[in-house]
Design an enzyme around this catalytic site. Structure first.
Site, PDB file in Angstrom:
ATOM      1  CE  LYS A  13      14.668 -41.753   3.597  1.00 39.44           C
ATOM      2  NZ  LYS A  13      14.973 -42.536   2.408  1.00 39.44           N
ATOM      3  CB  VAL A 102      25.055 -46.772   9.890  1.00 41.18           C
ATOM      4  CG1 VAL A 102      26.075 -45.833   9.261  1.00 41.18           C
ATOM      5  CG2 VAL A 102      24.933 -46.500  11.385  1.00 41.18           C
ATOM      6  CB  ALA A 103      25.313 -46.149   4.998  1.00 40.08           C
ATOM      7  N   GLY A 104      21.686 -46.909   5.441  1.00 39.91           N
ATOM      8  CA  GLY A 104      20.732 -47.968   5.106  1.00 39.91           C
ATOM      9  C   GLY A 104      19.579 -47.521   4.231  1.00 39.91           C
ATOM     10  CB  ALA A 107      16.493 -40.524   6.478  1.00 39.55           C
ATOM     11  N   GLY A 109      21.357 -40.536   9.226  1.00 35.64           N
ATOM     12  CA  GLY A 109      22.177 -39.329   9.399  1.00 35.64           C
ATOM     13  C   GLY A 109      21.317 -38.080   9.375  1.00 35.64           C
ATOM     14  CB  SER A 110      18.521 -37.045   7.160  1.00 37.62           C
ATOM     15  OG  SER A 110      19.269 -37.179   5.987  1.00 37.62           O
ATOM     16  CB  ALA A 111      16.999 -39.365  11.772  1.00 35.12           C
ATOM     17  CG  ASP A 143      16.223 -38.000   2.810  1.00 37.69           C
ATOM     18  OD1 ASP A 143      15.529 -37.612   1.855  1.00 37.69           O
ATOM     19  OD2 ASP A 143      16.872 -39.060   2.804  1.00 37.69           O
TER      20      ASP A 143
HETATM   21  O1  C5P Z   1      21.063 -34.053   0.002  1.00 34.58           O
HETATM   22  P1  C5P Z   1      21.912 -35.174   0.478  1.00 34.58           P
HETATM   23  O2  C5P Z   1      23.256 -34.702   0.985  1.00 34.58           O
HETATM   24  O3  C5P Z   1      21.231 -36.082   1.446  1.00 34.58           O
HETATM   25  O4  C5P Z   1      22.205 -36.047  -0.800  1.00 34.58           O
HETATM   26  C1  C5P Z   1      23.176 -37.067  -0.806  1.00 34.58           C
HETATM   27  C2  C5P Z   1      23.530 -37.415  -2.241  1.00 34.58           C
HETATM   28  O5  C5P Z   1      22.392 -37.961  -2.902  1.00 34.58           O
HETATM   29  C3  C5P Z   1      23.929 -36.226  -3.102  1.00 34.58           C
HETATM   30  O6  C5P Z   1      25.306 -35.973  -3.002  1.00 34.58           O
HETATM   31  C4  C5P Z   1      23.532 -36.688  -4.496  1.00 34.58           C
HETATM   32  O7  C5P Z   1      24.516 -37.551  -5.027  1.00 34.58           O
HETATM   33  C5  C5P Z   1      22.317 -37.532  -4.250  1.00 34.58           C
HETATM   34  N1  C5P Z   1      21.036 -36.805  -4.443  1.00 34.58           N
HETATM   35  C6  C5P Z   1      20.632 -36.467  -5.728  1.00 34.58           C
HETATM   36  N2  C5P Z   1      19.439 -35.806  -5.915  1.00 34.58           N
HETATM   37  C7  C5P Z   1      18.662 -35.492  -4.857  1.00 34.58           C
HETATM   38  C8  C5P Z   1      19.045 -35.832  -3.546  1.00 34.58           C
HETATM   39  C9  C5P Z   1      20.249 -36.491  -3.369  1.00 34.58           C
HETATM   40  O8  C5P Z   1      21.322 -36.755  -6.691  1.00 34.58           O
HETATM   41  N3  C5P Z   1      17.515 -34.858  -5.065  1.00 34.58           N
END
Ligand code: C5P
Length: 303
Positions: A13, A102-104, A107, A109-111, A143
């Protein structure tokens, strides 16, 4: 005949808008996130294994650096979560063929988690509703629901409450990839640090962006692209500002850091403009590698 193996293809994404509200007491931020799914794909294959073997994973492909091959992988967590919710023992081997950086900020990991949820549903014939899959996804990461849905959507709350957005036409993208990722929590923390003295308003959907998408006007979409995490990502990785500049100099319709970065996304007029920009970015020496893609595309789908 019972299925033994299922493969799901799942896209990356880009956020066309990412507006970040103040930090809430749970550490998260209320977001307005306008997502577009783009044609860079991971393939997630689940194969049933012997009873008692549990969930195992192998990651292959050209984008594997730093991806854990243990229980901390979001795809493994997704498979186990399905077992817990539907109350059965999961014995499955997951193979992830990665192309998403990766870590880019795209998304990846979410994918893989989204792909695993959809594959688990098909492999075990769970017939989960979309809403059930979205709810499971939201438990795994903000995500993940969008990576199941794909297309173009507005995410609110943590970014996980989705509403489909009307969008016409196909958009052409060039992505400048970095060899070293950025951690999402550290980019949000930098955002908080930079805004510590400021009054931060609740995030709102950009009308200009919505109208441009509805009209299929790529130039106007390019002007409306916005990411509140761009400043924080550039603060942690100053070289990103140079990358953004190269794209703008070469006539991109719009340029922004994708999500929490460090991938930089350039919207271009057509395929030819994309090829020209890809060459210019590569020649500039400030970019690790370059990928081209189009959007919007479908979310996670069984092949
Ligand atoms: O939800 P996810 O694990 O992908 O989020 C990763 C990190 O991104 C969270 O630990 C948080 O630090 C940050 N985050 C946030 N607010 C959001 C989504 C993510 O602060 N709405």
């Amino acid at each position: 005949m019972a299925l033994n193996s299922v493969t799901v293809r799942v896209p990356a994404k880009v956020n066309l808008q990412l507006s970040v509200g103040p930090r809430e007491s749970d550490g998260y931020h209320n977001l307005v996130s306008v997502f577009q799914a783009v044609s860079i794909y991971d393939e997630v294959t689940l194969t049933k294994s012997h009873p008692g073997s549990g969930v195992t994973i192998a990651v292959t492909g050209d984008q594997t650096h730093g991806v854990p091959e243990d229980d901390s992988n979001l795809a493994v967590k997704a498979a186990k979560l399905v077992g817990t919710k539907f109350d059965f023992d999961v014995d499955v081997h997951i193979e992830v063929k990665k192309s998403i950086p990766v870590a880019g900020g795209m998304a990846g990991g979410s994918a893989d988690a989204a792909g695993t949820l959809v594959a688990m549903d098909a492999l075990y014939k769970l017939e989960a509703t979309r809403e059930e899959l979205f709810a499971l996804g939201a438990e795994l990461g903000s995500d993940v629901p969008f990576m199941i849905s794909g297309g173009t959507a507005v995410g609110t709350g943590r970014g996980d409450q989705l509403t489909a957005a009307l969008s016409r036409g196909t958009y052409h993208w060039v992505f400048a990839l970095s060899t070293v990722g950025l951690s999402t929590p550290s980019v949000y923390a930098e955002c908080d640090r930079m805004r510590a003295e400021l009054e931060v308003a609740a995030p709102k959907v950009s009308d200009a962006l919505m109208q441009s998408l509805l009209a299929g006007d790529a130039q106007a979409v390019g002007r409306a692209l916005h990411n509140d995490l761009q400043g924080p990502a550039c603060s942690l990785r100053p070289a990103l500002s140079l990358v953004l500049e190269v794209g703008r100099d070469y006539g991109a319709l719009g340029a922004l850091v994708s999500g929490s970065g460090p991938t930089v996304a350039f919207l271009v007029a057509d395929e030819e403009a994309g090829l020209d920009l890809a060459v210019a970015l590569t020649a500039s020496g400030v970019v690790g590698s370059v990928a081209r893609a189009t959007g919007p595309v479908h979310g996670a789908r069984v092949l």
